[in-house]
Structures are given as structure tokens and as C-alpha cells.
Motif scaffolding. Structure first.
Motif, PDB file in Angstrom:
ATOM      1  N   THR A  43      40.137  50.461  30.240  1.00  0.00           N
ATOM      2  CA  THR A  43      39.239  51.019  30.966  1.00  0.00           C
ATOM      3  C   THR A  43      38.928  50.518  32.504  1.00  0.00           C
ATOM      4  N   LYS A  44      39.733  49.176  32.521  1.00  0.00           N
ATOM      5  CA  LYS A  44      39.549  48.302  33.730  1.00  0.00           C
ATOM      6  C   LYS A  44      40.856  48.109  34.702  1.00  0.00           C
ATOM      7  N   ALA A  45      41.028  48.628  35.886  1.00  0.00           N
ATOM      8  CA  ALA A  45      42.015  48.503  36.623  1.00  0.00           C
ATOM      9  C   ALA A  45      41.959  47.144  37.296  1.00  0.00           C
ATOM     10  N   VAL A  46      43.356  46.736  37.542  1.00  0.00           N
ATOM     11  CA  VAL A  46      43.517  45.365  38.311  1.00  0.00           C
ATOM     12  C   VAL A  46      44.344  45.649  39.453  1.00  0.00           C
ATOM     13  N   PRO A  47      44.390  44.664  40.405  1.00  0.00           N
ATOM     14  CA  PRO A  47      45.351  44.777  41.431  1.00  0.00           C
ATOM     15  C   PRO A  47      46.827  44.671  40.970  1.00  0.00           C
ATOM     16  N   LYS A  48      47.655  45.663  41.446  1.00  0.00           N
ATOM     17  CA  LYS A  48      49.007  45.705  40.763  1.00  0.00           C
ATOM     18  C   LYS A  48      49.707  44.204  41.091  1.00  0.00           C
ATOM     19  N   ASP A  58      43.045  34.323  37.407  1.00  0.00           N
ATOM     20  CA  ASP A  58      41.660  34.277  37.892  1.00  0.00           C
ATOM     21  C   ASP A  58      41.373  35.967  38.305  1.00  0.00           C
ATOM     22  N   THR A  59      42.156  36.417  39.038  1.00  0.00           N
ATOM     23  CA  THR A  59      41.972  37.547  39.560  1.00  0.00           C
ATOM     24  C   THR A  59      41.919  38.522  38.544  1.00  0.00           C
ATOM     25  N   TYR A  60      43.122  38.298  37.705  1.00  0.00           N
ATOM     26  CA  TYR A  60      42.889  39.297  36.393  1.00  0.00           C
ATOM     27  C   TYR A  60      42.080  39.295  35.528  1.00  0.00           C
ATOM     28  N   TYR A  95      36.983  40.587  32.415  1.00  0.00           N
ATOM     29  CA  TYR A  95      35.662  39.832  31.793  1.00  0.00           C
ATOM     30  C   TYR A  95      34.578  39.247  32.666  1.00  0.00           C
ATOM     31  N   GLY A  96      35.006  39.334  34.005  1.00  0.00           N
ATOM     32  CA  GLY A  96      33.802  38.678  34.876  1.00  0.00           C
ATOM     33  C   GLY A  96      33.910  37.210  34.679  1.00  0.00           C
ATOM     34  N   ASP A  97      32.905  36.567  34.221  1.00  0.00           N
ATOM     35  CA  ASP A  97      32.830  35.132  34.106  1.00  0.00           C
ATOM     36  C   ASP A  97      33.473  34.534  32.847  1.00  0.00           C
ATOM     37  N   TYR A  98      34.692  34.673  32.913  1.00  0.00           N
ATOM     38  CA  TYR A  98      35.683  34.431  31.765  1.00  0.00           C
ATOM     39  C   TYR A  98      35.842  33.187  31.174  1.00  0.00           C
TER      40      TYR A  98
END
Length: 270
Positions: free
Chosen positions: A208-213, A236-238, A243-246
Motif C-alpha cells: 500500500t506504499k508507493a515509491v519513486p520509480k 534510503d529513499t525506498y 518505514y520512515g525512520d528505518y
């Protein structure tokens, strides 16, 4: 019946992962480890200590090509490939399973086989508003209907009376059509936006969470336990999208897994 230990289970998953990525590399299929597997590689150089599964992501065009290859053989070495698109499962994505290790997952009644998930990443367009719209309307409804259509029970872990009533409602609606009907609708809806026309992508059939292609543009190698795997160079971007602060460990009560209990089966048990 003798259950495998957590360490033995992870060793079997590593053997499965090696066979899987050897197959992907041999067929020039671009992939990345994803979700908790990506986080584990970055933060722990292997499995998250309390995790017990492996996830792989592939952009839809390469995923479709992989499916066409697997339709011919449905095998990766000694492992089996299953999925709705392969005609042998009701999962809307591909699972690589070990036919010799059965699994009972906590909270379920069905017996499965030890698995690795391979998710297609589909186009989500170019608008953040559109992404939110897709993830709050049609797709969650289709996923809910599919879950209930696959279930013989109207509810699972009811929280209160309102929850039970809503579960009765969704259960009733889901029985109006077959699980196959809802899976076709879900896959068609998730894959209708082309990756080439999108700035964002998502493992929409499950996530349910999109990421930049663009995170799929470059890969690098990561240490994962005793082996090397490929993952997003821009991890890091992914990971921040997911997760936010992964790098901060979650509190103890949120360190949960699938609660699987695997055991090795004999030929007569299959």
C-alpha cells in the motif's frame, strides 16, 4: 512431526533465495529485494532478527516476462512457482515454494509450503493525489473481498460488534462471485497504469506504499547473511517511503513475524 528451528528455517530460505536469484539472473530479469528483506540487508546484513520471510520486487514488464517463462516449466531448480497467473494458485503474485517443507502460519487453518514472495511493481501514475485515491478506494475493497472470498469464515479476530457486522457484510458480498473473479479484477486494476507512464510504482497487489520509480534505475550488491543479493542502490529513499525512520528499532511489542511453524515432509505426506 518435528518442526524446524528458526535458524534451520532461515537456512532453508537462504537456499531458496539462491536458487531464485540464479534463475532471475540467468533470464536477465531485473529484481531487488524489498520490504523487510531490504531493511534487513541494510540494518542487519541479513534477516531482521525476528523476521521469517523473504520478499523480492520486479517491475511489471519484467514480471510479466518472468511469468511467461514460468508458465512453461513452473519450476526453479527443485522449487515450484505458484500464482494465479500461472494457473495453480489464488495468489495475485508469484510465490516460490519448497515442496519438501510444509508450514502452518499462526492465525490460519491452511497448510502452506515454505515460500519466497515475488511481487510485481505496477505504475501508480504521476500524482500523489491519484495514489492516495487508488489506495483508499477500489484496491483495498478488492483486496478485502478477495480475502473473504478465499475464506470459509465470516470473521477473523473480531475487535468489537461493529467489526463483526462489517465482516458479515464483506463476507456476504464476497460470496456473490468466485475468488478468481476478484483476483482478475485486482490484477487488471493494479496493472492498468503503465510503468513507463508513471513516476511512482507500488507492489499494488499486496502493498500500500508507493515509491519513486527511479529507485529501480540502479542496483547494487548487498550482503545478506552468507550470500550476496541485489537491491536498490538508493535504499534510503525506498526505506523511508516504506518505514520512515528505518534505522530505529521498533518497540518490543511490534517485533512480530508470520509466526510460522515449518516441518519437513515425507513423500507419502505430500
Amino acid at each position: 512431526m518435528v518442526y524446524l528451528s528458526n535458524e534451520e528455517t532461515k537456512q532453508q530460505l537462504l537456499l531458496m533465495l539462491k536458487e531464485t536469484i540464479d534463475f532471475l539472473d540467468a533470464n536477465d530479469i531485473r529484481y531487488s529485494i524489498t520490504s523487510g528483506t531490504m531493511l534487513g540487508a541494510v540494518r542487519h546484513q541479513g534477516f531482521i532478527p525476528w523476521d521469517d520471510d523473504i520478499d523480492i520486487g520486479i517491475l511489471r514488464p519484467d514480471y510479466d516476462r518472468m511469468v511467461e517463462i514460468l508458465k512453461e516449466k513452473k519450476q526453479i531448480g527443485q522449487l515450484e512457482a505458484i500464482g494465479f497467473e500461472l494457473g495453480n494458485s489464488l495468489f495475485p503474485f508469484v510465490k516460490i515454494v519448497n515442496p519438501d517443507i510444509y508450514v502452518k502460519e499462526e492465525g490460519t487453518r491452511d497448510t502452506q509450503r515454505l515460500w519466497i514472495d515475488i511481487f510485481p511493481f505496477d505504475g501508480m501514475g504521476k500524482s500523489v493525489f491519484r495514489i492516495k485515491l487508488l489506495n483508499t478506494t477500489v484496491r483495498p475493497i478488492l483486496k478485502k473481498l478477495l480475502w473473504f472470498a478465499n475464506s470459509q469464515y465470516y470473521t477473523s479476530h473480531p475487535r468489537n460488534c461493529r467489526h463483526i457486522i462489517w465482516n458479515y457484510f464483506w463476507y456476504g458480498i464476497s460470496k456473490l462471485c468466485s475468488p478468481e473473479f476478484f483476483i482478475r479484477l485486482l490484477i487488471r486494476n493494479c496493472s492498468r497504469i503503465k510503468v513507463s507512464d508513471s513516476i511512482y510504482v507500488e507492489d499494488s497487489t499486496w502493498g500500500t506504499k508507493a515509491v519513486p520509480k527511479e529507485v529501480f534505475d540502479e542496483m547494487r550488491e548487498y550482503r545478506f547473511e552468507t550470500m550476496t543479493v541485489k537491491g536498490f542502490k538508493d535504499y534510503d529513499t525506498y526505506l523511508r517511503c516504506i518505514y520512515g525512520d528505518y534505522m530505529t528499532l521498533p518497540p518490543e511489542e511490534k517485533r512480530v513475524n508470520h509466526g510460522i511453524k515449518p516441518w519437513r515432509v515425507n513423500d507419502y505426506e505430500k
